[in-house]
Design a protein around this motif. Structure first.
Motif, PDB file in Angstrom:
ATOM      1  N   GLY A 300       0.713  -1.245   0.030  1.00 29.97           N
ATOM      2  CA  GLY A 300      -0.151   0.030   0.171  1.00 29.97           C
ATOM      3  C   GLY A 300       0.994   1.147  -0.148  1.00 29.97           C
ATOM      4  O   GLY A 300       1.344   1.668  -0.944  1.00 29.97           O
ATOM      5  N   SER A 301       1.244   1.737   1.056  1.00 28.94           N
ATOM      6  CA  SER A 301       1.969   2.887   1.245  1.00 28.94           C
ATOM      7  C   SER A 301       3.566   2.551   0.982  1.00 28.94           C
ATOM      8  O   SER A 301       4.440   3.575   1.042  1.00 28.94           O
ATOM      9  CB  SER A 301       1.729   3.700   2.606  1.00 28.94           C
ATOM     10  OG  SER A 301       2.029   2.767   3.579  1.00 28.94           O
ATOM     11  N   ASN A 302       3.908   1.449   1.270  1.00 28.67           N
ATOM     12  CA  ASN A 302       5.186   1.029   0.989  1.00 28.67           C
ATOM     13  C   ASN A 302       5.543  -0.415   0.278  1.00 28.67           C
ATOM     14  O   ASN A 302       4.578  -1.014   0.194  1.00 28.67           O
ATOM     15  CB  ASN A 302       5.900   1.164   2.568  1.00 28.67           C
ATOM     16  CG  ASN A 302       5.374   0.398   3.369  1.00 28.67           C
ATOM     17  OD1 ASN A 302       4.985  -1.033   3.192  1.00 28.67           O
ATOM     18  ND2 ASN A 302       5.158   0.849   4.559  1.00 28.67           N
ATOM     19  N   MET A 303       6.783  -0.620   0.095  1.00 24.84           N
ATOM     20  CA  MET A 303       6.918  -1.779  -0.588  1.00 24.84           C
ATOM     21  C   MET A 303       7.869  -2.787   0.569  1.00 24.84           C
ATOM     22  O   MET A 303       8.827  -2.020   1.046  1.00 24.84           O
ATOM     23  CB  MET A 303       7.815  -1.634  -1.952  1.00 24.84           C
ATOM     24  CG  MET A 303       7.180  -0.826  -2.791  1.00 24.84           C
ATOM     25  SD  MET A 303       5.561  -1.253  -3.748  1.00 24.84           S
ATOM     26  CE  MET A 303       6.297  -2.382  -4.633  1.00 24.84           C
ATOM     27  N   LEU A 317      11.572  -2.034   4.545  1.00 28.96           N
ATOM     28  CA  LEU A 317      10.474  -1.370   3.629  1.00 28.96           C
ATOM     29  C   LEU A 317      11.019  -0.234   2.957  1.00 28.96           C
ATOM     30  O   LEU A 317      11.890   0.374   3.385  1.00 28.96           O
ATOM     31  CB  LEU A 317       9.500  -0.962   4.861  1.00 28.96           C
ATOM     32  CG  LEU A 317       8.947  -2.068   5.717  1.00 28.96           C
ATOM     33  CD1 LEU A 317       7.883  -1.565   6.488  1.00 28.96           C
ATOM     34  CD2 LEU A 317       8.017  -3.142   4.559  1.00 28.96           C
ATOM     35  N   ARG A 318      10.409   0.202   1.923  1.00 31.25           N
ATOM     36  CA  ARG A 318      10.733   1.401   1.168  1.00 31.25           C
ATOM     37  C   ARG A 318       9.357   1.947   0.634  1.00 31.25           C
ATOM     38  O   ARG A 318       8.667   1.565   0.270  1.00 31.25           O
ATOM     39  CB  ARG A 318      11.576   0.992  -0.171  1.00 31.25           C
ATOM     40  CG  ARG A 318      13.122   0.822   0.143  1.00 31.25           C
ATOM     41  CD  ARG A 318      13.807   0.478  -1.315  1.00 31.25           C
ATOM     42  NE  ARG A 318      13.677   1.268  -2.284  1.00 31.25           N
ATOM     43  CZ  ARG A 318      14.621   2.420  -2.557  1.00 31.25           C
ATOM     44  NH1 ARG A 318      15.620   2.405  -1.751  1.00 31.25           N
ATOM     45  NH2 ARG A 318      14.649   3.076  -3.592  1.00 31.25           N
ATOM     46  N   SER A 319       9.607   3.438   0.798  1.00 34.50           N
ATOM     47  CA  SER A 319       8.252   4.253   0.204  1.00 34.50           C
ATOM     48  C   SER A 319       8.272   3.832  -1.115  1.00 34.50           C
ATOM     49  O   SER A 319       9.082   3.691  -1.906  1.00 34.50           O
ATOM     50  CB  SER A 319       8.679   5.547   0.715  1.00 34.50           C
ATOM     51  OG  SER A 319       7.611   6.471   0.119  1.00 34.50           O
TER      52      SER A 319
END
Length: 361
Positions: A300-303, A317-319
């Protein structure tokens, strides 16, 4: 609340509680202390003893040994109906053939409260739960979220001193569940009632509760604020259970981590790791290691980026606003810190290239 029981300001307290169901030891020497007005989560996997604890506080089950105290008084032999408790069940347990008004009024009618007072109290509660105008509807005419609000109002109607909720959001779809979490926290804060809810969802417990009691195999593993438990787990179970934790092997092969004693377990969380494209600037350039991207999961908001490093599949996690990384790509990996567990003692150790770093939640 902390692991040391401070009995002077406890409102609900369990002392050395044990409960068996035939050969199954459901609760083992449980000690719990809850202050007045707190919203507390009993968090643990299925079969960990959390619902049994809730039912014993409610008087629906009797402990085999130990004491249950409410407001300083032992209530082991006090019937549940006389303990000043409201109970919200997972399945709502509303009366299908009664209107919203009649459902909320039920407990007041049992107590033979005058009709004029019942009408006033039901009206107050309909306003509290934002269900004004729904008093003549039946449960089948309500949404799942509305049903749970009505169940909440019905439990509150007789003015209980304690509110108990058994997996209160489990039967509700994901979007409404998120809305109800926020609503419940606001309502409990507003009315100031001591509340205990059971959940197996750590996100739910962390978001809603003032304090969390983690249970495992009938024992209380740790208790404290969500921040305390997340950033300073005291047992191996809590370190593994909270967060998206991964057990890693040979962690001393990671750059700038020293070898510890033999027979230790190391745990990584995604927030302990950063993954960069090869052409991105990295602050700790000497400390990064090269790895290949194995998998990417859209959150959703990150990968969530998964890489293989020294035989371990680890995540970061990356944006979604950062430059895109693809499966098979060579990347730079930097590990800030990890939990090391030795003889069930948990220690947070940092990459030696950092002077000081705090846990980010």
């Amino acid at each position: 609340m902390s692991d040391s029981i401070n009995r002077s300001d406890s409102y609900v307290e369990l002392r050395n509680i044990n409960k068996h169901f035939k050969d199954f030891h459901a609760t083992k020497d449980a000690n719990i202390s809850i202050k007045k007005g707190k919203l507390v989560a009993l968090l643990g996997p299925s079969g960990s003893g959390k619902t049994t604890i809730l039912r014993m506080i409610a008087g629906l089950e009797q402990p085999d040994s130990g004491e249950i105290l409410i407001d300083g008084k032992v209530v082991n032999n006090v019937p549940g109906s006389e303990r000043g408790i409201g109970f919200v069940f997972q399945s709502y347990a509303l009366f299908r053939y009664q209107t919203v008004y009649e459902n909320i009024a039920f407990g007041l009618r049992v107590k033979k409260v005058p009709e004029k007072e019942i009408k006033k109290r039901v009206s107050e509660l309909l306003t509290l739960i934002s269900c004004e105008g729904l008093e003549n509807r039946y449960p089948s005419q309500l949404s799942g979220g509305q049903r749970q609000r009505v169940a909440f109002a019905r439990a509150l109607a007789p003015n209980p001193q304690i509110l108990l909720l058994d997996e209160p959001f489990a039967a509700i779809d994901a979007k409404v569940r998120l809305e109800l979490r926020t609503w419940l926290k606001e309502m409990i804060t507003k009315i100031g009632i001591t509340s205990i809810f059971v959940t197996h969802d750590q996100d739910e417990a962390i978001e809603v509760a003032d304090e969390i009691i983690v249970t495992n195999q009938g024992r209380v593993e740790q208790s404290g604020t969500p921040q305390e438990l997340y950033s300073r787990p005291k047992t191996e179970f809590v370190a593994k259970f909270l967060g998206n934790s991964t057990v890693v092997q040979n962690f001393e092969r990671f750059k700038y981590f020293e070898k510890q004693d033999e027979d230790v377990t190391a745990i990584l969380r995604p927030e302990f790791v950063s993954i960069y494209k090869k052409d991105e600037n990295v602050q700790f350039v000497r400390s990064v290691e090269e790895a290949t991207v194995e998998d990417i999961i859209f959150r959703g908001s990150n990968m969530e980026i998964k890489v293989k490093l020294h035989g371990n599949l680890i995540s970061a996690l990356r944006s979604i606003n950062d430059p895109i990384i693809e499966v098979g790509e060579k990347v730079n990996v930097f590990i800030y810190r990890l939990f090391v567990i030795s003889r069930d003692k948990v220690e947070l150790i940092h990459n030696l290239s950092l002077k000081q770093e705090t846990v980010v939640i």
